[in-house]
Write a protein that holds these residues in place. Structure first.
Motif, PDB file in Angstrom:
ATOM      1  N   LEU A 108       1.159  -0.869  -0.030  1.00 47.43           N
ATOM      2  CA  LEU A 108      -0.036   0.006  -0.098  1.00 47.43           C
ATOM      3  C   LEU A 108       0.966   1.623  -0.165  1.00 47.43           C
ATOM      4  CD1 LEU A 108      -2.908  -0.738   2.712  1.00 47.43           C
ATOM      5  CD2 LEU A 108      -2.951  -0.671   0.318  1.00 47.43           C
ATOM      6  N   GLY A 109       0.245   2.041  -0.684  1.00 43.42           N
ATOM      7  CA  GLY A 109       1.128   3.540  -0.822  1.00 43.42           C
ATOM      8  C   GLY A 109      -0.471   4.282   0.991  1.00 43.42           C
ATOM      9  N   ILE A 110       0.486   5.433   0.821  1.00 42.80           N
ATOM     10  CA  ILE A 110      -0.330   6.054   2.058  1.00 42.80           C
ATOM     11  C   ILE A 110      -1.122   7.728   1.094  1.00 42.80           C
ATOM     12  CG2 ILE A 110       1.428   6.986   3.655  1.00 42.80           C
ATOM     13  CD1 ILE A 110      -0.528   6.540   5.507  1.00 42.80           C
ATOM     14  N   GLY A 111      -1.935   8.221   1.088  1.00 33.11           N
ATOM     15  CA  GLY A 111      -1.761   9.765   1.002  1.00 33.11           C
ATOM     16  C   GLY A 111      -1.552  10.087   2.000  1.00 33.11           C
ATOM     17  N   PRO A 112      -0.877  11.718   1.533  1.00 37.03           N
ATOM     18  CA  PRO A 112      -1.095  12.579   2.905  1.00 37.03           C
ATOM     19  C   PRO A 112      -1.949  12.461   3.742  1.00 37.03           C
ATOM     20  CG  PRO A 112      -1.093  13.848   0.658  1.00 37.03           C
ATOM     21  CD  PRO A 112      -1.050  12.634   0.499  1.00 37.03           C
ATOM     22  N   ASP A 113      -3.542  12.029   3.414  1.00 35.41           N
ATOM     23  CA  ASP A 113      -4.434  12.610   4.188  1.00 35.41           C
ATOM     24  C   ASP A 113      -4.990  10.994   4.870  1.00 35.41           C
ATOM     25  OD1 ASP A 113      -7.074  12.246   1.864  1.00 35.41           O
ATOM     26  OD2 ASP A 113      -5.300  11.307   2.898  1.00 35.41           O
ATOM     27  N   GLY A 114      -3.860   9.997   4.931  1.00 38.13           N
ATOM     28  CA  GLY A 114      -3.917   8.796   5.281  1.00 38.13           C
ATOM     29  C   GLY A 114      -4.808   7.966   4.848  1.00 38.13           C
ATOM     30  N   HIS A 115      -5.410   8.194   3.708  1.00 35.30           N
ATOM     31  CA  HIS A 115      -5.454   6.943   2.659  1.00 35.30           C
ATOM     32  C   HIS A 115      -4.971   5.949   2.182  1.00 35.30           C
ATOM     33  CE1 HIS A 115      -4.737   9.290  -1.001  1.00 35.30           C
ATOM     34  NE2 HIS A 115      -4.244   8.053  -1.847  1.00 35.30           N
TER      35      HIS A 115
END
Ligand code: 6PG
Length: 267
Positions: free
Chosen positions: A155-162
């Motif tokens: 998984l990658g993670i977005g700056p918003d934690g998605h």
């Protein structure tokens, strides 16, 4: 307990992630004769994919899946399949792994249903019981419906934690324990329409590897390690099956942890 590995730079992060993924795949294949790997889009996982083409010496018995996909065709520049093909699949010598593409061109609901069928057909199910320590962090998976059990999810993670295409406060996070694959509309990260594995399937996976680099991900990593909340989807992942690999820039403020070895600790 989440395992948090903090390394010097982005290259070291990708190297460690590729090595750990390879070890989990080889063990899964030894134990069950097959290993199911799901990959994500985004820029961070790209280098890990490139290194996987080198660290996995034999792709026999490894099946490649996707954690999410944009609702575009496989030739579209936004396609996760295209990115995985360029960074990994076209560098793998024969025999190629079996690849299960998410058919984004079908649209969110039809594509999600098709993919759920493929997962149920090809990936052995299992009943997943969440340990008491994990209570409340995600769809209560107990003696409920069986879910396809992936061996490794990157998984990658977005700056918003998605993670994947599961975004903060999204209705997809309210999907029940039987949900396998979901359609996404109005994604805050373009393009708006996507297909994503459910949080239930992510939590059922045997191992989740989450590489993240850069100061822009620091708050998201902090959130992923904090209290479970739908506002930070990464915080809903199964902690004891999650390895987060970051560089110093993405490292949250020092937290109490038992140091496991030079660069990894359990939180
Ligand atoms: C997608 C990805 C998404 C991505 C994160 C991190 O389809 O966009 O699956 O979950 O992994 O947004 O992306 P970056 O590594 O580019 O920040």
């Amino acid at each position: 307990m989440t395992r948090l590995c903090t390394l010097l730079d982005a290259e070291a992060v990708a190297e460690r992630a590729a090595r750990e993924i390879t070890q989990h795949l080889e063990r899964a294949r030894e134990e069950r004769g097959v290993a199911h790997l799901a990959l994500s889009g985004g820029s961070t996982p790209e280098r890990t994919h490139e290194l996987l083409a080198k660290t996995v010496k034999d792709w026999q018995g490894i099946e490649v899946w996707f954690a999410d996909e944009r609702c575009v065709g496989p030739e579209h520049p936004e396609s996760n399949y295209l990115m995985v093909h360029k960074t990994l699949l076209e560098h793998i010598s024969v025999p190629p792994p079996r690849v299960h593409r998410m058919e984004g061109e079908l649209g969110p609901e039809a594509g999600a249903e098709r993919y759920a069928q493929a997962l149920r057909e090809h990936v052995a199910p299992g009943e997943v019981s969440a340990p008491a320590s994990d209570a409340g962090r995600g769809p209560e998976i107990g003696r409920g419906p069986e879910l396809p059990i992936l061996d490794v999810v990157v998984l990658g993670i977005g700056p918003d934690g998605h993670v994947a295409s599961l975004f903060p406060g999204a209705p997809t996070l309210d999907a029940g324990a039987e949900a396998v694959c979901l359609g996404v509309h109005n994604s805050p990260k373009p393009p708006p329409e996507r297909i994503t594995l459910s949080m239930a399937v992510l939590r059922a996976a045997r191992h989740v590897l989450l590489p993240a680099t850069g100061a822009g991900k620091r708050d998201a990593i902090q959130g992923a390690l904090g209290e479970a909340t739908h506002q930070v989807p990464a915080s809903l992942l199964r902690r004891e099956r999650l390895t987060i690999v970051i560089n110093d820039e993405a490292s949250p403020p020092a937290s109490s942890a038992t140091r496991q070895n030079a660069d990894c600790k359990n939180l």
